[in-house]
Write an enzyme that holds these catalytic residues in place. Sequence first.
Site, PDB file in Angstrom:
ATOM      1  N   HIS A 126       0.843  -1.200   0.000  1.00  0.00           N
ATOM      2  CA  HIS A 126       0.000   0.000   0.000  1.00  0.00           C
ATOM      3  C   HIS A 126       0.872   1.242   0.000  1.00  0.00           C
ATOM      4  O   HIS A 126       1.990   1.246   0.520  1.00  0.00           O
ATOM      5  CB  HIS A 126      -0.974   0.007   1.178  1.00  0.00           C
ATOM      6  CG  HIS A 126      -0.335   0.124   2.534  1.00  0.00           C
ATOM      7  ND1 HIS A 126      -0.122   1.336   3.150  1.00  0.00           N
ATOM      8  CD2 HIS A 126       0.122  -0.823   3.389  1.00  0.00           C
ATOM      9  CE1 HIS A 126       0.440   1.126   4.332  1.00  0.00           C
ATOM     10  NE2 HIS A 126       0.599  -0.172   4.507  1.00  0.00           N
ATOM     11  N   ASP A 168      -0.445   4.455   0.863  1.00  0.00           N
ATOM     12  CA  ASP A 168      -0.919   5.518   1.747  1.00  0.00           C
ATOM     13  C   ASP A 168      -0.245   5.391   3.110  1.00  0.00           C
ATOM     14  O   ASP A 168       0.350   4.352   3.430  1.00  0.00           O
ATOM     15  CB  ASP A 168      -2.435   5.472   1.897  1.00  0.00           C
ATOM     16  CG  ASP A 168      -2.922   4.192   2.584  1.00  0.00           C
ATOM     17  OD1 ASP A 168      -2.384   3.112   2.263  1.00  0.00           O
ATOM     18  OD2 ASP A 168      -3.837   4.263   3.435  1.00  0.00           O
ATOM     19  N   ASP A 180       6.457   1.485   6.518  1.00  0.00           N
ATOM     20  CA  ASP A 180       5.061   1.083   6.328  1.00  0.00           C
ATOM     21  C   ASP A 180       4.374   2.072   5.411  1.00  0.00           C
ATOM     22  O   ASP A 180       3.831   3.067   5.872  1.00  0.00           O
ATOM     23  CB  ASP A 180       4.379   1.018   7.691  1.00  0.00           C
ATOM     24  CG  ASP A 180       2.957   0.520   7.656  1.00  0.00           C
ATOM     25  OD1 ASP A 180       2.529   0.052   6.592  1.00  0.00           O
ATOM     26  OD2 ASP A 180       2.267   0.604   8.686  1.00  0.00           O
ATOM     27  N   GLU A 236      -5.116   1.418   2.688  1.00  0.00           N
ATOM     28  CA  GLU A 236      -4.866   0.423   3.722  1.00  0.00           C
ATOM     29  C   GLU A 236      -4.937   1.025   5.116  1.00  0.00           C
ATOM     30  O   GLU A 236      -5.461   0.396   6.050  1.00  0.00           O
ATOM     31  CB  GLU A 236      -3.498  -0.236   3.493  1.00  0.00           C
ATOM     32  CG  GLU A 236      -3.263  -1.494   4.307  1.00  0.00           C
ATOM     33  CD  GLU A 236      -2.663  -1.227   5.691  1.00  0.00           C
ATOM     34  OE1 GLU A 236      -2.605  -2.164   6.498  1.00  0.00           O
ATOM     35  OE2 GLU A 236      -2.253  -0.076   5.956  1.00  0.00           O
ATOM     36  N   GLU A 237      -4.410   2.230   5.281  1.00  0.00           N
ATOM     37  CA  GLU A 237      -4.407   2.864   6.595  1.00  0.00           C
ATOM     38  C   GLU A 237      -5.790   3.391   6.987  1.00  0.00           C
ATOM     39  O   GLU A 237      -5.963   3.904   8.085  1.00  0.00           O
ATOM     40  CB  GLU A 237      -3.395   4.014   6.616  1.00  0.00           C
ATOM     41  CG  GLU A 237      -1.945   3.613   6.345  1.00  0.00           C
ATOM     42  CD  GLU A 237      -1.323   2.801   7.477  1.00  0.00           C
ATOM     43  OE1 GLU A 237      -2.024   2.497   8.458  1.00  0.00           O
ATOM     44  OE2 GLU A 237      -0.129   2.458   7.382  1.00  0.00           O
ATOM     45  N   ASP A 269       4.277  -5.950   3.555  1.00  0.00           N
ATOM     46  CA  ASP A 269       3.977  -4.909   4.538  1.00  0.00           C
ATOM     47  C   ASP A 269       4.274  -5.520   5.897  1.00  0.00           C
ATOM     48  O   ASP A 269       3.383  -5.899   6.641  1.00  0.00           O
ATOM     49  CB  ASP A 269       2.511  -4.493   4.423  1.00  0.00           C
ATOM     50  CG  ASP A 269       2.112  -3.425   5.434  1.00  0.00           C
ATOM     51  OD1 ASP A 269       3.012  -2.873   6.088  1.00  0.00           O
ATOM     52  OD2 ASP A 269       0.909  -3.163   5.575  1.00  0.00           O
TER      53      ASP A 269
END
Length: 278
Positions: free
Chosen positions: A97, A99, A131, A165-166, A194
Amino acid sequence: MSVEQFLEHVDKQQDDYVQRLREIVAIPSVSCDLERRKDVVRMGEWLINELEKLGASTKRVEPGTQVLEGQTIDLPPVVLGTYGTDPAKKTLLVYGHYDVQPALKEDGWATDPWQLTEDSQGRMYGRGSTDDKGPVLGWLCALQAHKELNIELPVNIKFCFEGMEESGSEGLDDVIHQEAQNYFKDVDVVCISDNYWLGKTKPCLTYGLRGVSYYRITLKGPAQDLHSGVFGGTVHEPMTDLVNLMARLVKPDGTILIPGILDDVLPVTGKHGHSTRT
């Protein structure tokens, strides 16, 4: 070519790799911030451009809209990429991801979170450096190194990079169902890129995830404030009811009290093969 020669080439490209990480850390792709949505999209477009420069075919999937801060806006794109279509090879799907979570200097950062900074021990700090922009970039750099050295990859690679994702991966489920018999059809194995490292030179391989279940509890109470001197003890206080309800779900030691919730959970295997259960 030996592994040592390949790694020697990678080491020589370190400055370039770090510079590219610095470039994407500087993109504040905070998915939960309305004002940063354009930066999330910009980060997705950066990935599309990089994949295409490496020779991958790409597909930009628009997963729909969401309501954020009272406004209906487009969700950031899910970036799909394909490198290699040899039917004789296995196909690896890489998930990541692009974001990140919000970050402010006053949150406790010693440095600007949107500026990649290296300390005296060689550790690099910047929002998303681990991340998950760093791991995503690692795959691109690995692919780049293989191309530069004219080394054929032993597998076909598919990429799936999302920008929510976040924020609960909103929209990703629909894309997966939509592409299950198309883009994802021939995937043999998935790597979720991740994850964590156990040190600067020791990554860890996670082979199982517990998953997450979300629930929402809504309590309704009086339509207006009631004076405790008159109504106290006669009208239920919603917060008291909520505390009582939550106290019935789990013990202080973590034991879940919901009947039947562990019925389908396999027991934990101990060090010496003995089954245990908590």
